[in-house]
Design a protein around this motif. Structure first.
Motif, PDB file in Angstrom:
ATOM      1  N   THR A 147       0.838  -1.191   0.000  1.00  0.00           N
ATOM      2  CA  THR A 147       0.000   0.000   0.000  1.00  0.00           C
ATOM      3  C   THR A 147       0.870   1.236   0.000  1.00  0.00           C
ATOM      4  N   MET A 148       0.685   2.081  -0.992  1.00  0.00           N
ATOM      5  CA  MET A 148       1.573   3.219  -1.191  1.00  0.00           C
ATOM      6  C   MET A 148       1.472   4.249  -0.082  1.00  0.00           C
ATOM      7  N   LYS A 149       0.271   4.531   0.354  1.00  0.00           N
ATOM      8  CA  LYS A 149       0.129   5.583   1.344  1.00  0.00           C
ATOM      9  C   LYS A 149       0.694   5.174   2.687  1.00  0.00           C
ATOM     10  N   SER A 150       0.553   3.901   3.040  1.00  0.00           N
ATOM     11  CA  SER A 150       0.968   3.484   4.370  1.00  0.00           C
ATOM     12  C   SER A 150       2.470   3.311   4.466  1.00  0.00           C
ATOM     13  N   ILE A 151       3.135   2.871   3.405  1.00  0.00           N
ATOM     14  CA  ILE A 151       4.561   2.640   3.535  1.00  0.00           C
ATOM     15  C   ILE A 151       5.375   3.527   2.591  1.00  0.00           C
ATOM     16  N   GLY A 152       4.712   4.361   1.851  1.00  0.00           N
ATOM     17  CA  GLY A 152       5.435   5.354   1.084  1.00  0.00           C
ATOM     18  C   GLY A 152       6.044   4.870  -0.204  1.00  0.00           C
ATOM     19  N   GLU A 153       5.559   3.769  -0.775  1.00  0.00           N
ATOM     20  CA  GLU A 153       6.111   3.257  -2.013  1.00  0.00           C
ATOM     21  C   GLU A 153       5.437   3.949  -3.192  1.00  0.00           C
ATOM     22  N   VAL A 154       6.057   4.993  -3.696  1.00  0.00           N
ATOM     23  CA  VAL A 154       5.550   5.731  -4.853  1.00  0.00           C
ATOM     24  C   VAL A 154       6.624   5.708  -5.922  1.00  0.00           C
ATOM     25  N   SER A 155       6.226   5.483  -7.155  1.00  0.00           N
ATOM     26  CA  SER A 155       7.214   5.446  -8.232  1.00  0.00           C
ATOM     27  C   SER A 155       6.685   6.225  -9.426  1.00  0.00           C
ATOM     28  N   GLY A 156       7.589   6.525 -10.336  1.00  0.00           N
ATOM     29  CA  GLY A 156       7.204   7.216 -11.558  1.00  0.00           C
ATOM     30  C   GLY A 156       7.641   8.669 -11.595  1.00  0.00           C
ATOM     31  N   GLU A 157       7.515   9.261 -12.786  1.00  0.00           N
ATOM     32  CA  GLU A 157       7.896  10.651 -13.005  1.00  0.00           C
ATOM     33  C   GLU A 157       6.833  11.345 -13.852  1.00  0.00           C
ATOM     34  N   ILE A 158       6.834  12.667 -13.781  1.00  0.00           N
ATOM     35  CA  ILE A 158       5.922  13.469 -14.580  1.00  0.00           C
ATOM     36  C   ILE A 158       6.710  14.587 -15.255  1.00  0.00           C
ATOM     37  N   GLN A 159       6.418  14.833 -16.525  1.00  0.00           N
ATOM     38  CA  GLN A 159       7.092  15.896 -17.274  1.00  0.00           C
ATOM     39  C   GLN A 159       6.176  17.108 -17.362  1.00  0.00           C
ATOM     40  N   LEU A 160       6.708  18.253 -16.936  1.00  0.00           N
ATOM     41  CA  LEU A 160       5.939  19.488 -16.876  1.00  0.00           C
ATOM     42  C   LEU A 160       6.697  20.617 -17.560  1.00  0.00           C
ATOM     43  N   SER A 161       5.939  21.592 -18.045  1.00  0.00           N
ATOM     44  CA  SER A 161       6.539  22.783 -18.637  1.00  0.00           C
ATOM     45  C   SER A 161       5.825  24.009 -18.090  1.00  0.00           C
ATOM     46  N   PHE A 162       6.605  25.076 -17.761  1.00  0.00           N
ATOM     47  CA  PHE A 162       6.050  26.276 -17.145  1.00  0.00           C
ATOM     48  C   PHE A 162       6.437  27.512 -17.959  1.00  0.00           C
ATOM     49  N   LYS A 163       5.463  28.416 -18.102  1.00  0.00           N
ATOM     50  CA  LYS A 163       5.704  29.691 -18.771  1.00  0.00           C
ATOM     51  C   LYS A 163       4.860  30.757 -18.075  1.00  0.00           C
ATOM     52  N   TYR A 164       5.470  31.942 -17.857  1.00  0.00           N
ATOM     53  CA  TYR A 164       4.745  33.003 -17.146  1.00  0.00           C
ATOM     54  C   TYR A 164       4.484  34.189 -18.070  1.00  0.00           C
ATOM     55  N   ASP A 165       3.210  34.605 -18.117  1.00  0.00           N
ATOM     56  CA  ASP A 165       2.804  35.779 -18.889  1.00  0.00           C
ATOM     57  C   ASP A 165       2.668  36.940 -17.909  1.00  0.00           C
ATOM     58  N   ALA A 166       3.712  37.760 -17.829  1.00  0.00           N
ATOM     59  CA  ALA A 166       3.731  38.854 -16.863  1.00  0.00           C
ATOM     60  C   ALA A 166       2.678  39.912 -17.163  1.00  0.00           C
ATOM     61  N   GLU A 167       2.391  40.137 -18.433  1.00  0.00           N
ATOM     62  CA  GLU A 167       1.421  41.163 -18.802  1.00  0.00           C
ATOM     63  C   GLU A 167       0.014  40.793 -18.345  1.00  0.00           C
ATOM     64  N   LYS A 168      -0.376  39.543 -18.543  1.00  0.00           N
ATOM     65  CA  LYS A 168      -1.715  39.086 -18.148  1.00  0.00           C
ATOM     66  C   LYS A 168      -1.734  38.468 -16.751  1.00  0.00           C
ATOM     67  N   GLU A 169      -0.547  38.306 -16.155  1.00  0.00           N
ATOM     68  CA  GLU A 169      -0.396  37.714 -14.817  1.00  0.00           C
ATOM     69  C   GLU A 169      -0.996  36.309 -14.774  1.00  0.00           C
ATOM     70  N   PHE A 170      -0.553  35.487 -15.728  1.00  0.00           N
ATOM     71  CA  PHE A 170      -1.000  34.099 -15.798  1.00  0.00           C
ATOM     72  C   PHE A 170       0.213  33.178 -15.837  1.00  0.00           C
ATOM     73  N   LEU A 171       0.148  32.112 -15.039  1.00  0.00           N
ATOM     74  CA  LEU A 171       1.141  31.041 -15.121  1.00  0.00           C
ATOM     75  C   LEU A 171       0.565  29.930 -15.978  1.00  0.00           C
ATOM     76  N   LEU A 172       1.242  29.624 -17.080  1.00  0.00           N
ATOM     77  CA  LEU A 172       0.809  28.549 -17.972  1.00  0.00           C
ATOM     78  C   LEU A 172       1.560  27.269 -17.624  1.00  0.00           C
ATOM     79  N   VAL A 173       0.817  26.207 -17.396  1.00  0.00           N
ATOM     80  CA  VAL A 173       1.399  24.916 -17.021  1.00  0.00           C
ATOM     81  C   VAL A 173       0.984  23.880 -18.051  1.00  0.00           C
ATOM     82  N   LYS A 174       1.954  23.245 -18.666  1.00  0.00           N
ATOM     83  CA  LYS A 174       1.670  22.167 -19.611  1.00  0.00           C
ATOM     84  C   LYS A 174       2.008  20.830 -18.967  1.00  0.00           C
ATOM     85  N   VAL A 175       1.004  19.988 -18.828  1.00  0.00           N
ATOM     86  CA  VAL A 175       1.214  18.621 -18.347  1.00  0.00           C
ATOM     87  C   VAL A 175       1.482  17.758 -19.574  1.00  0.00           C
TER      88      VAL A 175
END
Length: 407
Positions: free
Chosen positions: A75-103
């Protein structure tokens, strides 16, 4: 009418159906199960309880019991066995004050359900703190895939000042149509680590971790003194500004402390119904001076609750490599949920392996299999086994009584 026959009373060909009796039986079972499911969704018992909801709860309990007894499932929650990775990309639009996140995608996710070899993952994102009440944002669900590709873009309202203090909580979940979804891992992205002026786009792979409690708050005041040849005196003075567990207005905290690699584990007194407890208790650890360079102390503030079980209020990890035995040390440290730190992850992994081994023995003992393990020798039923791990290139001896691990 003679020998003529009407088209209405002519027998229809049934040869193909008769030749596939197994398919007919399978289809019949499916239709019966579907009808029963649709019936239970709408049927309530005499107490006004949804029977379908009862079935879901029963399945949840059975699933939990299977996780507990089956030594192959961790059980992952009880003993902490978590595996895997996630690829993310971040871009900030300062003019509109929006953080764009690409999953973008995930890889090597662990299956969160015992009933299948693959998961049906989706990604959930939350800004913490959520100053603009944006709520959670979710990707689509990718069915039966441990390496899902999402390629979805989301936006979060945030100004440049808020970037300094905000975190983006990104969680991966396995969708379960019967019971609650299974947690597959989490990433806490510190937005202040990005320099969007220098590099407008940041893309990277992130390792999934156990879920982190960001609501932990407060400070822990401690001091250290040293006396040759090996006496390290640790004083826990007080904690201030603790956050009570969910649903409680106060807590009854105490502090557990240990130096991994030594035999001593201490606990302070419990201070009842207090969020700013004072202890002023001193504990002695035996640590030779030459070992200070690679030793560290783990302080864990815990809320004692006999009704609901103890809850973590945060940890502090103090490395002793810079500790000056002649000057001593006295300082306050911010409490945080540090179970994903390398120090505690190593300790959790060791504890989890030991606990899983014990539960495996218990599961086999319940059905007394394999038989050779449970054949009593003399009148005691005690056995000593030698276990070998080829990957680790090591072996060890272990003692069991009637198949249950005791040492």
């Amino acid at each position: 009418m003679g020998n003529s026959t009407s088209s209405y009373d002519s027998p229809k060909p049934v040869k193909s159906l008769l030749q596939n009796q197994a398919r007919i039986e399978k289809l019949t079972r499916f239709l019966e199960a579907k009808a029963e499911y649709e019936k239970t969704v709408e049927v309530f018992d005499g107490n006004g309880v949804d029977k379908h909801e009862q079935d879901k709860q029963s399945m949840k309990m059975l699933k939990g019991l299977f996780k507990k007894l089956d030594p192959r499932y961790e059980t992952m929650k009880s003993i902490g066995e978590v595996s895997g990775e996630i690829q993310l990309s971040f871009k900030y639009d300062a003019e509109k004050e929006f953080l764009l996140v690409k999953v973008i995608k995930c890889r090597e996710l662990r299956c969160g359900d015992i009933r299948s070899k693959t998961s049906s993952p989706y990604v959930k994102m939350d800004m913490y703190p959520d100053n603009h009440s944006q709520g959670s944002q979710l990707t689509k669900i990718v069915v039966d895939e441990n390496n899902p590709v999402f390629s979805e873009i989301f936006s979060f309202k945030i100004n440049e000042i808020e970037i300094i203090d905000n975190n983006l909580v990104i969680q991966v979940w396995d969708y379960d149509v019967v019971t609650q979804d299974d947690f597959l891992g989490e990433v806490i992205v510190r937005l202040q680590d990005f320099d969007f002026n220098k590099s407008p786009i940041h893309t990277a792979w992130y390792t999934l971790n156990m879920n982190t409690d960001l609501s932990v708050s407060g400070d822990l005041e401690i001091s250290l003194t040293y006396k040759l040849p090996q006496q390290l005196y640790v004083t826990v003075h007080q904690a201030t500004g603790l956050s009570p567990p969910d649903g409680q207005s106060s807590s009854s905290p105490f502090v557990k402390m240990t130096i991994p690699g030594t035999k001593s584990v201490y606990s302070s007194q419990v201070v009842r119904n207090c969020l700013d407890p004072q202890w002023n208790e001193t504990f002695e650890f035996l640590v030779p001076q030459e070992e200070l360079a690679f030793r560290y102390i783990v302080f864990h503030v815990v809320d004692e609750n006999d009704s609901y079980g103890n809850s973590s209020l945060g940890q502090v990890i103090l490395d002793l490599d810079t500790f000056d035995p002649e000057k001593g040390h006295h300082e306050s440290y911010k409490l945080a949920d540090l179970k994903n730190s390398e120090h505690l992850k190593n300790k959790t992994s060791q504890t989890a392996t030991s606990q899983e081994f014990r539960e495996s023995f218990m599961a086999h003992a319940s059905i007394r299999h394999p038989q050779f393990l449970f054949q009593k020798e003399s009148q005691t039923g005690k056995k000593v086994f030698t276990l070998t791990c080829r990957k680790a290139k090591c072996k060890g001896r272990i003692r069991a009584v009637d198949g249950i691990l005791v040492a």
